[in-house]
Design a protein around this motif. Structure first.
Motif, PDB file in Angstrom:
ATOM      1  N   MET A   4     -86.322 -44.665 -30.103  1.00  0.00           N
ATOM      2  CA  MET A   4     -86.594 -45.969 -29.507  1.00  0.00           C
ATOM      3  C   MET A   4     -85.270 -46.638 -29.197  1.00  0.00           C
ATOM      4  SD  MET A   4     -89.645 -47.574 -31.867  1.00  0.00           S
ATOM      5  CE  MET A   4     -89.756 -49.081 -30.926  1.00  0.00           C
ATOM      6  N   ASP A   5     -85.317 -47.576 -28.249  1.00  0.00           N
ATOM      7  CA  ASP A   5     -84.154 -48.407 -28.008  1.00  0.00           C
ATOM      8  C   ASP A   5     -84.564 -49.863 -28.209  1.00  0.00           C
ATOM      9  OD1 ASP A   5     -85.427 -49.285 -25.647  1.00  0.00           O
ATOM     10  OD2 ASP A   5     -84.219 -47.993 -24.355  1.00  0.00           O
ATOM     11  N   ILE A   6     -83.620 -50.758 -28.026  1.00  0.00           N
ATOM     12  CA  ILE A   6     -83.869 -52.181 -28.301  1.00  0.00           C
ATOM     13  C   ILE A   6     -84.961 -52.756 -27.396  1.00  0.00           C
ATOM     14  CG2 ILE A   6     -82.087 -53.174 -26.807  1.00  0.00           C
ATOM     15  CD1 ILE A   6     -82.764 -54.213 -30.433  1.00  0.00           C
ATOM     16  N   LYS A   7     -85.085 -52.254 -26.175  1.00  0.00           N
ATOM     17  CA  LYS A   7     -86.151 -52.727 -25.276  1.00  0.00           C
ATOM     18  C   LYS A   7     -87.526 -52.317 -25.804  1.00  0.00           C
ATOM     19  CE  LYS A   7     -83.397 -53.101 -21.130  1.00  0.00           C
ATOM     20  NZ  LYS A   7     -83.231 -52.766 -19.735  1.00  0.00           N
ATOM     21  N   ASP A   8     -87.620 -51.114 -26.388  1.00  0.00           N
ATOM     22  CA  ASP A   8     -88.884 -50.681 -26.997  1.00  0.00           C
ATOM     23  C   ASP A   8     -89.258 -51.584 -28.172  1.00  0.00           C
ATOM     24  OD1 ASP A   8     -89.196 -48.398 -25.304  1.00  0.00           O
ATOM     25  OD2 ASP A   8     -87.848 -47.251 -26.605  1.00  0.00           O
ATOM     26  N   VAL A   9     -88.264 -51.950 -28.970  1.00  0.00           N
ATOM     27  CA  VAL A   9     -88.506 -52.834 -30.115  1.00  0.00           C
ATOM     28  C   VAL A   9     -89.005 -54.188 -29.629  1.00  0.00           C
ATOM     29  CG1 VAL A   9     -87.445 -54.066 -32.042  1.00  0.00           C
ATOM     30  CG2 VAL A   9     -86.857 -51.672 -31.622  1.00  0.00           C
ATOM     31  N   ALA A  10     -88.342 -54.762 -28.624  1.00  0.00           N
ATOM     32  CA  ALA A  10     -88.751 -56.065 -28.099  1.00  0.00           C
ATOM     33  C   ALA A  10     -90.176 -55.990 -27.552  1.00  0.00           C
ATOM     34  CB  ALA A  10     -87.780 -56.530 -27.023  1.00  0.00           C
ATOM     35  N   ASP A  40     -92.135 -64.461 -28.817  1.00  0.00           N
ATOM     36  CA  ASP A  40     -90.839 -64.912 -28.309  1.00  0.00           C
ATOM     37  C   ASP A  40     -89.764 -63.991 -28.874  1.00  0.00           C
ATOM     38  OD1 ASP A  40     -88.759 -66.345 -27.239  1.00  0.00           O
ATOM     39  OD2 ASP A  40     -89.078 -68.140 -28.451  1.00  0.00           O
ATOM     40  N   VAL A  41     -89.562 -62.859 -28.200  1.00  0.00           N
ATOM     41  CA  VAL A  41     -88.612 -61.849 -28.640  1.00  0.00           C
ATOM     42  C   VAL A  41     -87.724 -61.503 -27.462  1.00  0.00           C
ATOM     43  CG1 VAL A  41     -88.350 -59.545 -29.613  1.00  0.00           C
ATOM     44  CG2 VAL A  41     -90.341 -60.909 -30.225  1.00  0.00           C
ATOM     45  N   GLU A  42     -86.434 -61.662 -27.640  1.00  0.00           N
ATOM     46  CA  GLU A  42     -85.507 -61.325 -26.572  1.00  0.00           C
ATOM     47  C   GLU A  42     -85.217 -59.832 -26.585  1.00  0.00           C
ATOM     48  OE1 GLU A  42     -81.996 -63.714 -26.878  1.00  0.00           O
ATOM     49  OE2 GLU A  42     -83.106 -65.575 -26.622  1.00  0.00           O
ATOM     50  N   TYR A  43     -84.719 -59.325 -25.486  1.00  0.00           N
ATOM     51  CA  TYR A  43     -84.408 -57.902 -25.393  1.00  0.00           C
ATOM     52  C   TYR A  43     -83.086 -57.556 -26.046  1.00  0.00           C
ATOM     53  CZ  TYR A  43     -88.458 -57.139 -22.532  1.00  0.00           C
ATOM     54  OH  TYR A  43     -89.750 -57.033 -22.114  1.00  0.00           O
ATOM     55  N   ASP A  44     -82.472 -58.493 -26.741  1.00  0.00           N
ATOM     56  CA  ASP A  44     -81.191 -58.211 -27.389  1.00  0.00           C
ATOM     57  C   ASP A  44     -81.298 -58.146 -28.912  1.00  0.00           C
ATOM     58  OD1 ASP A  44     -81.578 -60.849 -28.013  1.00  0.00           O
ATOM     59  OD2 ASP A  44     -79.759 -61.572 -27.075  1.00  0.00           O
ATOM     60  N   GLU A 141     -83.483 -44.846 -36.488  1.00  0.00           N
ATOM     61  CA  GLU A 141     -82.759 -46.110 -36.359  1.00  0.00           C
ATOM     62  C   GLU A 141     -82.636 -46.468 -34.882  1.00  0.00           C
ATOM     63  OE1 GLU A 141     -81.197 -48.006 -38.917  1.00  0.00           O
ATOM     64  OE2 GLU A 141     -82.224 -46.699 -40.341  1.00  0.00           O
ATOM     65  N   VAL A 142     -82.639 -47.748 -34.606  1.00  0.00           N
ATOM     66  CA  VAL A 142     -82.445 -48.241 -33.241  1.00  0.00           C
ATOM     67  C   VAL A 142     -81.066 -48.890 -33.180  1.00  0.00           C
ATOM     68  CG1 VAL A 142     -83.268 -49.867 -31.497  1.00  0.00           C
ATOM     69  CG2 VAL A 142     -84.906 -48.663 -32.963  1.00  0.00           C
ATOM     70  N   PRO A 143     -80.233 -48.478 -32.235  1.00  0.00           N
ATOM     71  CA  PRO A 143     -78.929 -49.136 -32.091  1.00  0.00           C
ATOM     72  C   PRO A 143     -79.122 -50.615 -31.740  1.00  0.00           C
ATOM     73  CG  PRO A 143     -79.029 -47.118 -30.788  1.00  0.00           C
ATOM     74  CD  PRO A 143     -80.418 -47.378 -31.294  1.00  0.00           C
ATOM     75  N   VAL A 144     -78.391 -51.477 -32.431  1.00  0.00           N
ATOM     76  CA  VAL A 144     -78.483 -52.917 -32.206  1.00  0.00           C
ATOM     77  C   VAL A 144     -77.221 -53.373 -31.474  1.00  0.00           C
ATOM     78  CG1 VAL A 144     -78.693 -55.176 -33.310  1.00  0.00           C
ATOM     79  CG2 VAL A 144     -79.833 -53.186 -34.306  1.00  0.00           C
ATOM     80  N   PRO A 145     -77.424 -54.109 -30.365  1.00  0.00           N
ATOM     81  CA  PRO A 145     -76.233 -54.582 -29.616  1.00  0.00           C
ATOM     82  C   PRO A 145     -75.401 -55.560 -30.401  1.00  0.00           C
ATOM     83  CG  PRO A 145     -78.291 -55.260 -28.533  1.00  0.00           C
ATOM     84  CD  PRO A 145     -78.665 -54.509 -29.756  1.00  0.00           C
TER      85      PRO A 145
END
Length: 145
Positions: A4-10, A40-44, A141-145
């Motif tokens: 998954m990436d951060i967009k998938d999490v959002a 209310d979840v941002e893509y970051d 794990e998902v990389p976090v910006p």
């Protein structure tokens, strides 16, 4: 799905209204309570939660901003069994009325009838520092910006 990436999490968190917010109490225990992210979840990697300054939650994060969020979706991303997320993060307390108004929605008037102008209302901005997921047979794990 492989990773998954951060967009998938959002996207996943937008479909989950309530998460468990876990804080550290003044006695060192861990306290959990359900909180609505109002989708209310941002893509970051940021999640936003309204809270009253008189609450135990506010006191906990004021003393120790390190928190976790736990979430379970009704199904995985590819129709697999439910998806689970564990998010470690740090809370930033936001009291700026303009920012509160940006994140406000009408459902919140149940608790704060005066809207974002209600005395004592604040926002908890939880910025993810680590995200782990379980999605069917896939986990990681998902990389976090």
């Amino acid at each position: 799905m492989s990773g998954m990436d951060i967009k998938d999490v959002a996207k996943t968190l937008k479909d989950i209204d309530f998460v468990m917010l876990n804080t550290h109490t003044d006695g060192g225990q861990i306290a959990g309570r359900p909180m609505s992210n109002n989708r209310d979840v941002e893509y970051d990697g940021d999640s936003w939660f309204f809270v009253d300054e008189e609450s135990r939650t506010f006191a906990d994060v004021s003393a120790n901003p390190k928190v976790t969020l736990s979430a379970q979706g009704s199904k995985g991303l590819l129709g697999k069994p439910p998806i689970f997320l564990s998010v470690e993060g740090e809370v930033e307390i936001v009291k700026d009325k303009a920012i509160l108004a940006e994140h406000w929605n009408k459902d919140l008037e149940r608790w704060w009838p005066e809207g974002p102008e209600t005395p004592g209302v604040a926002l908890l901005k939880v910025h993810a520092t680590r995200i782990h997921y379980w999605d069917g047979e896939d986990e990681g794990e998902v990389p976090v910006p």
